[in-house]
Design an enzyme around this catalytic site. Structure first.
Site, PDB file in Angstrom:
ATOM      1  N   GLN A  66       0.811  -1.215   0.000  1.00 58.68           N
ATOM      2  CA  GLN A  66       0.000   0.000   0.000  1.00 58.68           C
ATOM      3  C   GLN A  66       0.847   1.270   0.000  1.00 58.68           C
ATOM      4  O   GLN A  66       0.321   2.358  -0.203  1.00 58.68           O
ATOM      5  CB  GLN A  66      -0.943   0.017   1.198  1.00 58.68           C
ATOM      6  N   HIS A  80      -7.017  -9.214   6.696  1.00 54.97           N
ATOM      7  CA  HIS A  80      -7.137  -8.172   5.667  1.00 54.97           C
ATOM      8  C   HIS A  80      -5.748  -7.728   5.205  1.00 54.97           C
ATOM      9  O   HIS A  80      -5.482  -7.641   3.995  1.00 54.97           O
ATOM     10  CB  HIS A  80      -7.922  -6.978   6.233  1.00 54.97           C
TER      11      HIS A  80
END
Length: 189
Positions: free
Chosen positions: A50, A140
């Site tokens: 990310q 996640h």
């Protein structure tokens, strides 16, 4: 250092990340920067992809996700070269979001308990069991290092319903209160 968050549509989010060698430069500093970036964006987890790094590293702080009465039971931890070795228990649904996909939230079903093997930032090996909300946050973020996004886990109908939102995010047409990097766009927003 606060990193910009990589937006949906960047290929790094769909790659299986590489293991980190023990001599990875400035690893502790990177972990601290990831925490700073995560907190700045009001997240509870952040994976290296990310921030544009295809390495097997993620950080979590599940404390903000704890229910009333469970305060103090959250986990703040870095996971290096993690491997989920077991998932069990009943799958339960919860509405998830992602810093790379702002403004999109969908119910995702995940097993209630996991066993995960990983190294911490001092290269101590651990094998721990987590359940409930902490397990969900870990799952996640773990998915990120496996090249999986939460939107990949929703039904075909839900995917069709959010397709336009995802396209807009990939084109940089999104409001976020943190800096983001958009693939193919020269500027950061």
């Amino acid at each position: 250092m606060i990193y910009p968050i990589v937006a949906y549509g960047d290929p790094v989010l769909k790659e299986v990340a590489e293991d980190i060698p023990q001599d990875y430069p400035n690893l502790k500093e990177l972990v601290e920067d990831m925490y700073a970036t995560m907190y700045h964006a009001h997240g509870v987890g952040l994976a290296a992809p990310q921030i544009g790094k295809s390495i097997r590293l993620f950080v979590i702080d599940s404390e903000p996700m704890m229910d009333e009465g469970d305060e103090g039971k959250g986990v703040k931890k870095a996971f290096i070269n993690a491997e989920i070795v077991e998932e069990d228990g009943e799958e339960w649904g919860f509405e998830e979001g992602c810093l790379s996909i702002p403004g999109v939230r969908e119910v995702v079903y995940r097993p209630e308990r996991i066993v995960i093997r990983y190294f911490d930032e001092d290269w101590n090996e651990h094998e721990d069991t987590y359940d409930g909300m902490t397990a969900r946050v870990i799952q996640h973020e773990y998915d990120h290092i496996e090249g999986v996004l939460f939107t990949d886990l929703v039904s075909g109908l839900k995917k069709r319903l959010i397709k336009n939102k995802l396209s807009k995010i990939s084109r940089g047409e999104v409001d976020a209160d943190y800096k983001m990097n958009f693939v193919g766009l020269s500027k950061k927003r």
